[in-house]
Write an enzyme that holds these catalytic residues in place. Sequence first.
Site, PDB file in Angstrom:
ATOM      1  N   HIS A 112      71.493  43.764  53.591  1.00 52.16           N
ATOM      2  CA  HIS A 112      71.674  42.861  54.731  1.00 52.16           C
ATOM      3  C   HIS A 112      73.109  42.366  54.938  1.00 52.16           C
ATOM      4  O   HIS A 112      73.664  42.467  56.028  1.00 52.16           O
ATOM      5  CB  HIS A 112      70.815  41.603  54.540  1.00 52.16           C
ATOM      6  CG  HIS A 112      69.397  41.842  54.179  1.00 52.16           C
ATOM      7  ND1 HIS A 112      68.439  42.173  55.101  1.00 52.16           N
ATOM      8  CD2 HIS A 112      68.758  41.771  52.980  1.00 52.16           C
ATOM      9  CE1 HIS A 112      67.271  42.285  54.504  1.00 52.16           C
ATOM     10  NE2 HIS A 112      67.433  42.056  53.217  1.00 52.16           N
ATOM     11  N   ASP A 113      73.645  41.769  53.853  1.00 43.78           N
ATOM     12  CA  ASP A 113      74.878  40.993  54.023  1.00 43.78           C
ATOM     13  C   ASP A 113      76.074  41.862  54.389  1.00 43.78           C
ATOM     14  O   ASP A 113      76.979  41.422  55.115  1.00 43.78           O
ATOM     15  CB  ASP A 113      75.162  40.206  52.733  1.00 43.78           C
ATOM     16  CG  ASP A 113      74.065  39.194  52.443  1.00 43.78           C
ATOM     17  OD1 ASP A 113      73.239  38.934  53.350  1.00 43.78           O
ATOM     18  OD2 ASP A 113      74.022  38.675  51.314  1.00 43.78           O
ATOM     19  N   VAL A 150      76.626  34.601  54.659  1.00 40.01           N
ATOM     20  CA  VAL A 150      75.569  35.572  54.350  1.00 40.01           C
ATOM     21  C   VAL A 150      74.593  34.994  53.323  1.00 40.01           C
ATOM     22  O   VAL A 150      73.903  35.733  52.616  1.00 40.01           O
ATOM     23  CB  VAL A 150      76.166  36.945  53.903  1.00 40.01           C
ATOM     24  CG1 VAL A 150      76.960  37.574  55.027  1.00 40.01           C
ATOM     25  CG2 VAL A 150      77.012  36.807  52.645  1.00 40.01           C
ATOM     26  N   ASP A 176      75.797  33.843  48.465  1.00 40.48           N
ATOM     27  CA  ASP A 176      74.937  33.383  47.363  1.00 40.48           C
ATOM     28  C   ASP A 176      74.642  34.616  46.488  1.00 40.48           C
ATOM     29  O   ASP A 176      73.512  35.043  46.362  1.00 40.48           O
ATOM     30  CB  ASP A 176      73.647  32.719  47.888  1.00 40.48           C
ATOM     31  CG  ASP A 176      72.804  33.628  48.757  1.00 40.48           C
ATOM     32  OD1 ASP A 176      73.365  34.549  49.388  1.00 40.48           O
ATOM     33  OD2 ASP A 176      71.573  33.446  48.807  1.00 40.48           O
TER      34      ASP A 176
HETATM   35  C1  BDR Z   1      69.079  37.448  52.865  1.00 38.56           C
HETATM   36  O1  BDR Z   1      68.430  36.788  51.801  1.00 38.56           O
HETATM   37  C2  BDR Z   1      69.036  37.091  50.589  1.00 38.56           C
HETATM   38  O2  BDR Z   1      68.106  37.399  49.612  1.00 38.56           O
HETATM   39  C3  BDR Z   1      69.993  38.221  50.844  1.00 38.56           C
HETATM   40  O3  BDR Z   1      71.157  38.089  50.038  1.00 38.56           O
HETATM   41  C4  BDR Z   1      70.316  38.110  52.298  1.00 38.56           C
HETATM   42  O4  BDR Z   1      71.444  37.314  52.530  1.00 38.56           O
HETATM   43  C5  BDR Z   1      68.100  38.389  53.507  1.00 38.56           C
HETATM   44  O5  BDR Z   1      66.991  37.690  53.976  1.00 38.56           O
HETATM   45 CA    CA Z   2      72.891  36.579  50.688  1.00 38.03          CA
END
Ligand code: BDR
Ligand code: CA
Length: 330
Positions: free
Chosen positions: A257-258, A139, A12
């Site tokens: 994160h991703d 992700v 996303d």
């Molecule tokens: C996740 O939420 C999104 O905002 C980021 O892309 C990540 O996948 C982290 O909580």
């Molecule tokens: Ca994401």
Amino acid sequence: MSEKKKIILDVDTGTDDAVAIMTAYLEPEIDLLAVCTVAGNKPLYNTTENTLRVRDVLQADFPIYRGCETSMVSTLLPSRHAVIHGTRTKVEGMKEDVNMHTDFLDLPASKGEVEKENAVFFYVKTLMESDGDITIVPVGPMTNLAMAMRVEPKICSKIKEIVLMGGGYNRTNTSSAAEFNIWFDPEAAQIVMESGVPIRMVPLDATHQACINTDEVKKLQAMGNPSAAAAASFIAHRIFAYSQLQPMERLDSAPVHDALAVCAVAHPQVLKDVRLSRVDIDISGGFADGQTILDPRTFTDKPRNVNFAFGADRDFFADWMLNLLATAAK
Ligand code: BDR
Ligand code: CA
């Protein structure tokens, strides 16, 4: 070199999704079959356009499939209705003018196009025709994958593994109980949890231990290729947003994160303290909606279904990301 790992990345996009796409494409151990898009950080139109922009900057040609526009069920709740148009921009207690993800990534408008088929049907077709050797890496919210599982449950036995970014045990970020990807589509996440597919979960507990800092952003800027420069600006934006909204231990750093989930596909050792656990998702629509419920008991009611990472090796992750982005096209 060992055989490449075939993956489908589900995004996303999103500042950290962008870096995940870049690293998945550049990682020699990974064969990036396709990227699917979903609504989450932004509405589907934006996340898809952003994904196309990232493909352009990489000068890559992997196919992109547009997926679901809304979560499966949760937007039917009055309290969630606003989410139908993409993620909330107002979060109580947060400063409205700071957003983790801009509507459009600061890259030239895309030149390419998405595939004609919807991501859900792409999953069904590709997985049913596969030799069971494809890893799915969601992700973002897991709407596309869960919808595909509902359309054709037989795909579950065809998926090698799901390595997902989402959830949190001791950490949350969207409500007092929930992490964003799971919160956005809790029913989809629970369908995945119950799918019987081997799952590795890269939650906030791990990603918050793998923050990228401003020294590393400077190294990315100095690499002299457009992808690394773009990654540097996305991460710099994240560091600013985190410093305002959710300060990390080291103030000039932020999780990406991703990309950690992508790293874990190629280099499982980046995840630390991985424990096979029983994980379910709260879908009650109340205070804990979207909560990652990890059963801490020795004797769980239901079988353990998730390899849950409680930690990560920050230095390994940072070196990996920097080394890969140094190889991007000039
Ligand atoms: C996740 O939420 C999104 O905002 C980021 O892309 C990540 O996948 C982290 O909580
Ligand atoms: Ca994401």
